[in-house]
Design an enzyme around this catalytic site. Sequence first.
Site, PDB file in Angstrom:
ATOM      1  CB  SER A 101      62.660   7.819  12.097  1.00  0.00           C
ATOM      2  OG  SER A 101      63.588   8.099  11.085  1.00  0.00           O
ATOM      3  CB  ALA A 102      61.917  11.080   7.785  1.00  0.00           C
ATOM      4  CE  LYS A 128      62.502   4.686  16.138  1.00  0.00           C
ATOM      5  NZ  LYS A 128      62.182   4.954  17.555  1.00  0.00           N
ATOM      6  CE1 TYR A 167      65.909   4.120  14.675  1.00  0.00           C
ATOM      7  CE2 TYR A 167      65.907   5.024  12.457  1.00  0.00           C
ATOM      8  CZ  TYR A 167      65.655   5.164  13.806  1.00  0.00           C
ATOM      9  OH  TYR A 167      65.151   6.347  14.281  1.00  0.00           O
TER      10      TYR A 167
END
Length: 341
Positions: free
Chosen positions: A127-128, A155, A151
Amino acid sequence: MTKKAVLLTGGAGFIGSHTAVALVNAGYEPVILDNFSNSQPAVLNRLEQIVGRALVCERGDVGDSAWVQSVISKHGICAVVHFAGCKAVGESMADPLKYYVNNVAGTISLLKAMQAAGCRLLVFSSSATVYGDPATSPITEDFPIQSANTYGATKVMCEQMLAEMSSSDNRWRAGVLRYFNPVGAHPSGLIGDDPSGVPNNLMPYVTQVAAGQRPMLDIFGDDYETEDGTGVRDYIHVQDLALGHVAAVRTLLEGASSFTVNLGAGHGHSVLEVVRAFEAASGQQIPYQIAPRRPGDVAAYYADPSAAARLLGWHAKHDLNDMCTDAWRWQQYASQNSSKT
Ligand code: WQD
């Protein structure tokens, strides 16, 4: 000739289900693995309606490494796309353990299963969010990695594990895909984003306001340093994102070494632009009010997607109007089938 089988963990979810269709269209055999903790088994019937044939689904948990290994062996899986995981930023701060278990331990369990089964090609949903609060845009893949929330931290950890696996053993090759803001739905209107409870993200919130399920949209801040003062993001149609996964699988199968790429459109849209575009696409008015800024939000960011173009031959083709039109078609289907089943 037998089709190459690709395992999709979390394959019944928003991005996984669209990728399953795209893989079928590209001549692969998707094998969907899902525990349905955040998706509906009925998605499978709708997927089968879209592709016009039966699809393989294995119900279970990615945390059950021995079982995942048996699934990989049973179906002769040649590559895995790992979508399964939790993705709500707020929830990750309230319940970090859930995120470390599902996202980090889940990925470790999958890697162990793949290692034991001898399948070492993985496309990973990143994810960015790994860029935290980037100083400038467009963002290239070499921007500093920083996790502003749990979160994001999960990642970052998974990306690091994959990098270390590939450098320890060149049979391990991973394609890390950093998504910007996925929205839209399949043009059939049969599958789309199906968040449980109050949506955290802008597009599903807007579609529910348009459908009369919520009275109005709160726009989180109109005093950012952007053209109209509202936050700017790089929205990407889920159909484009799905094709990015197909390209990543194909590139790994052709022998590419590990890579990390942004999947974004390469330009941003403000919240007000999204609202106006949605009104035009749906013919519905979206009542809104300006609310305080949401903690943790940044003013603007968008991708430099040129690495994905260079390495995968991929670029986003759909515009904001397509995203709104398709999201609205899906919302209407979902409203008519109230449980979305
Ligand atoms: C977009 C814009 C909000 C809701 C999140 C995650 C990120 C990634 C994608 C998974 C912002 C504004 C939103 C609303 C609003 N997820 N907004 N009213 O925050 O860019 O990214 O989803 O990988 O990790 O952080 O997306 O859709 O929540 O917000 O005004 O009710 O819409 O402030 O400017 P975000 P979003």
